[in-house]
Design a protein around this motif. Structure first.
Motif, mmCIF file in Angstrom:
data_model
loop_
_atom_site.group_PDB
_atom_site.id
_atom_site.type_symbol
_atom_site.label_atom_id
_atom_site.label_comp_id
_atom_site.label_asym_id
_atom_site.label_seq_id
_atom_site.Cartn_x
_atom_site.Cartn_y
_atom_site.Cartn_z
ATOM 1 N N SER A 84 10.186 6.686 1.638
ATOM 2 C CA SER A 84 8.759 6.540 1.328
ATOM 3 C C SER A 84 7.825 6.790 2.512
ATOM 4 O O SER A 84 6.617 6.686 2.365
ATOM 5 N N THR A 125 2.671 8.606 -6.745
ATOM 6 C CA THR A 125 1.832 8.278 -5.590
ATOM 7 C C THR A 125 0.571 9.133 -5.482
ATOM 8 O O THR A 125 0.571 10.314 -5.860
ATOM 9 N N TYR A 149 7.112 14.721 1.326
ATOM 10 C CA TYR A 149 7.116 13.503 0.502
ATOM 11 C C TYR A 149 6.289 13.724 -0.774
ATOM 12 O O TYR A 149 6.749 13.468 -1.888
ATOM 13 N N ASN A 178 -2.420 3.572 -1.980
ATOM 14 C CA ASN A 178 -1.765 2.720 -0.962
ATOM 15 C C ASN A 178 -1.918 1.245 -1.298
ATOM 16 O O ASN A 178 -3.027 0.777 -1.574
ATOM 17 N N VAL A 189 0.803 2.293 8.748
ATOM 18 C CA VAL A 189 -0.264 2.069 9.715
ATOM 19 C C VAL A 189 -0.849 0.657 9.644
ATOM 20 O O VAL A 189 -1.231 0.085 10.665
ATOM 21 N N LYS A 192 1.486 -1.754 11.355
ATOM 22 C CA LYS A 192 1.570 -1.362 12.770
ATOM 23 C C LYS A 192 0.348 -1.936 13.495
ATOM 24 O O LYS A 192 0.454 -2.510 14.577
ATOM 25 N N GLY A 211 -2.321 7.660 15.473
ATOM 26 C CA GLY A 211 -2.606 9.082 15.269
ATOM 27 C C GLY A 211 -4.036 9.255 14.792
ATOM 28 O O GLY A 211 -4.984 8.796 15.446
ATOM 29 N N ARG A 295 -0.078 14.291 11.791
ATOM 30 C CA ARG A 295 0.864 14.960 10.883
ATOM 31 C C ARG A 295 0.585 16.464 10.829
ATOM 32 O O ARG A 295 -0.578 16.862 11.000
ATOM 33 N N GLU A 298 -2.504 16.796 6.938
ATOM 34 C CA GLU A 298 -2.966 15.414 6.685
ATOM 35 C C GLU A 298 -3.626 15.312 5.310
ATOM 36 O O GLU A 298 -4.173 16.289 4.786
HETATM 37 O O1 F7E Z 1 -0.533 6.267 6.852
HETATM 38 C C1 F7E Z 1 -2.756 7.537 9.467
HETATM 39 C C2 F7E Z 1 -1.859 8.527 8.761
HETATM 40 O O2 F7E Z 1 1.917 5.865 6.962
HETATM 41 C C3 F7E Z 1 -1.859 6.059 6.413
HETATM 42 C C4 F7E Z 1 3.275 5.286 1.755
HETATM 43 O O3 F7E Z 1 3.491 4.030 1.159
HETATM 44 O O4 F7E Z 1 1.014 5.367 0.946
HETATM 45 C C5 F7E Z 1 1.810 5.430 2.116
HETATM 46 O O5 F7E Z 1 1.641 6.692 2.757
HETATM 47 C C6 F7E Z 1 -2.809 6.935 7.224
HETATM 48 C C7 F7E Z 1 -2.369 8.411 7.339
HETATM 49 O O6 F7E Z 1 0.666 5.606 4.762
HETATM 50 C C8 F7E Z 1 -0.942 6.269 12.328
HETATM 51 O O7 F7E Z 1 -1.985 9.825 9.343
HETATM 52 C C9 F7E Z 1 -2.910 7.091 11.925
HETATM 53 O O8 F7E Z 1 -3.473 9.232 7.167
HETATM 54 O O9 F7E Z 1 0.370 3.924 6.484
HETATM 55 P P1 F7E Z 1 0.678 5.353 6.320
HETATM 56 P P2 F7E Z 1 0.547 6.937 3.887
HETATM 57 O O10 F7E Z 1 0.963 8.136 4.639
HETATM 58 O O11 F7E Z 1 -0.816 6.949 3.298
HETATM 59 C C10 F7E Z 1 1.292 6.379 -0.028
HETATM 60 C C11 F7E Z 1 0.398 6.144 -1.223
HETATM 61 C C12 F7E Z 1 2.731 6.475 -0.362
HETATM 62 O O12 F7E Z 1 3.098 6.824 -1.473
HETATM 63 C C13 F7E Z 1 3.702 6.380 0.769
HETATM 64 O O13 F7E Z 1 5.014 6.059 0.310
HETATM 65 O O14 F7E Z 1 -2.827 6.441 8.557
HETATM 66 N N1 F7E Z 1 -2.243 7.061 10.746
HETATM 67 N N2 F7E Z 1 -2.134 6.610 12.899
HETATM 68 C C14 F7E Z 1 -1.021 6.548 10.964
HETATM 69 N N3 F7E Z 1 -0.009 6.293 10.116
HETATM 70 C C15 F7E Z 1 1.118 5.749 10.641
HETATM 71 N N4 F7E Z 1 2.149 5.449 9.807
HETATM 72 N N5 F7E Z 1 1.237 5.465 11.967
HETATM 73 C C16 F7E Z 1 0.228 5.703 12.862
HETATM 74 O O15 F7E Z 1 0.362 5.457 14.049
#
Ligand code: F7E
Ligand code: NAP
Length: 343
Positions: A84, A125, A149, A178, A189, A192, A211, A295, A298
């Motif tokens: 995920s 999603t 994904y 989300n 995020v 984190k 990021g 990413r 994005e």
């Molecule tokens: O990122 C930005 C990143 O990894 C959210 C999963 O549950 O929800 C989730 O996917 C945003 C993105 O969640 C960091 O670039 C910045 O724009 O928490 P995330 P996601 O990618 O939205 C969807 C609905 C799902 O289905 C998925 O399974 O935050 N961001 N800086 C970062 N993200 C991460 N992880 N880490 C950073 O340092």
């Protein structure tokens, strides 16, 4: 007594859904994949570990799925299992497609042949909307996924719709935006941010490296969203439903709200990869940007329209953004004080 099979039971949603179904009187079979370091901490945290019947299941292994369906003969199947983490899908696109995409075909084939009367929920999603074609996004918004994904989940979404149309299965796709909780994995995020800021508030010498802080998400509470999953399967027919709060915030805004809840006033500087934030009183730098955390493609902005879920299911979110952030902050502050940050 109704029997439910929940795949991905060790994950965030698996734990909340298990608790909900047990409270409703279901017999719950929780499927987890075998690993040497397997952990059931979320089920333990919610106090349901002793009440769920645990079974091994890997979405990569067809005979395993088939045998489990034969053994359990579930009335309802909630397929929450997935690779995920969006970032990781860029590193392992084939594996992600195999688990999240083909894995759903394997499961649907087993359902079709072994327990065709079972009601099936697929965890779809908002990442399928990706480079959004309209705002807000609803069940009729065209898809444009931006990661392996998102692509894998789009395959699974259409496999679910197709199983309904071809074989008459009671198959439902829940397009969930989300949703977070204190049980969210640390790589996402929200946790984190809250786990790192909690440690900073306690004086630990750690730095929050992020990021793209300008990305915007429609963040809700996982406990509300699993209620929506259950309501979908109580409908006379399968369908497609969006679950979302209808409010969006940037990652930067999430950081600000979490920092305020910890009484950490921040001063921001710079833009893009040069962005920093320091503690307004001590001057200590608490946040920097790591270009490697951006990413390759994005999803910039997500905002969901859950009117169909409200009208048909009577579903509404109960936790707003400030309350959600505070909930995560409190949980991580308490854990950090005790020196235990759970993943
Ligand atoms: O990122 C930005 C990143 O990894 C959210 C999963 O549950 O929800 C989730 O996917 C945003 C993105 O969640 C960091 O670039 C910045 O724009 O928490 P995330 P996601 O990618 O939205 C969807 C609905 C799902 O289905 C998925 O399974 O935050 N961001 N800086 C970062 N993200 C991460 N992880 N880490 C950073 O340092
Ligand atoms: P999560 O915490 O990452 O849980 C995913 C679960 O899938 C874990 O139990 C994981 O097991 C299991 N899993 C991974 N690969 C597997 C495989 N090959 N076979 C069997 N199980 C496997 O995710 P979540 O946040 O609870 O989300 C639940 C579902 O909703 C996922 O399908 C996710 O893609 C989807 N979704 C989530 C959100 C969200 O914001 N949370 C939004 C929309 C859709 P391990 O513990 O062994 O890794």
């Amino acid at each position: 007594m109704k029997r439910a099979l929940v795949t991905g039971v060790t994950g965030q949603d698996g734990a909340y859904l298990t608790r909900l179904l047990l409270a409703k009187g279901y017999e719950v079979y929780g499927a987890y994949r075998h690993s040497a370091s397997g952990s059931f901490w979320r089920l333990h945290e919610l106090g349901v570990l002793d009440d769920v019947k645990l079974e091994v299941l890997d979405l990569l292994e067809f005979t395993n799925i088939l045998r489990l369906c034969q053994k359990v003969k579930p009335d309802e199947i909630y397929n929450l299992a997935a690779q995920s983490f969006v970032s990781h899908s860029f590193e392992q696109p084939v594996f992600t497609g195999d688990v999240n995409g083909l894995g759903v075909s394997r499961l649907l084939e087993a359902v079709r042949h072994v327990c065709p009367e079972a009601r099936f929920y697929q965890a779809s999603t908002s990442e399928m909307f990706g480079k959004v074609r309209e705002t807000p996004q609803n069940e009729d918004t065209p898809f444009h996924p931006r990661s392996p994904y998102g692509v894998s989940k789009l395959y699974a979404h259409w496999a679910t719709v197709n199983a309904r149309e071809s074989w008459g299965l009671h198959a439902t796709s829940g397009i969930l935006f989300n949703h977070e909780s204190p049980l969210r994995g640390l790589q996402f995020v929200t946790r984190k941010i809250t786990s790192t800021l909690a440690r900073i508030a306690l004086g630990e010498p750690v730095l929050l490296e992020l990021g793209n802080v300008d990305a915007q998400r429609d963040w809700g509470f996982a406990g509300d969203f699993v209620e929506g999953m259950w309501r979908m399967l109580q409908q006379p027919q399968g369908g497609t439903y969006v679950l979302a709060t209808g409010v969006t915030h940037s990652v930067r805004n999430f950081v600000e709200t979490a920092a305020a809840a910890l009484d950490l006033p921040l001063v921001w500087d710079g833009e893009g990869v040069s962005t920093t934030a320091r503690h307004a009183k001590t001057g200590r730098t608490v946040l920097t940007i790591g270009a490697q955390l951006y990413r390759p493609a994005e999803v910039d902005h997500l905002l969901g329209d859950a009117r169909r879920a409200a009208d048909v299911l009577g579903w509404r979110p109960t936790v707003d953004f400030p309350e959600l952030v505070t909930q995560l902050v409190r949980a991580d502050f308490d854990r950090a004080k005790q020196g235990r940050i759970l993943n």
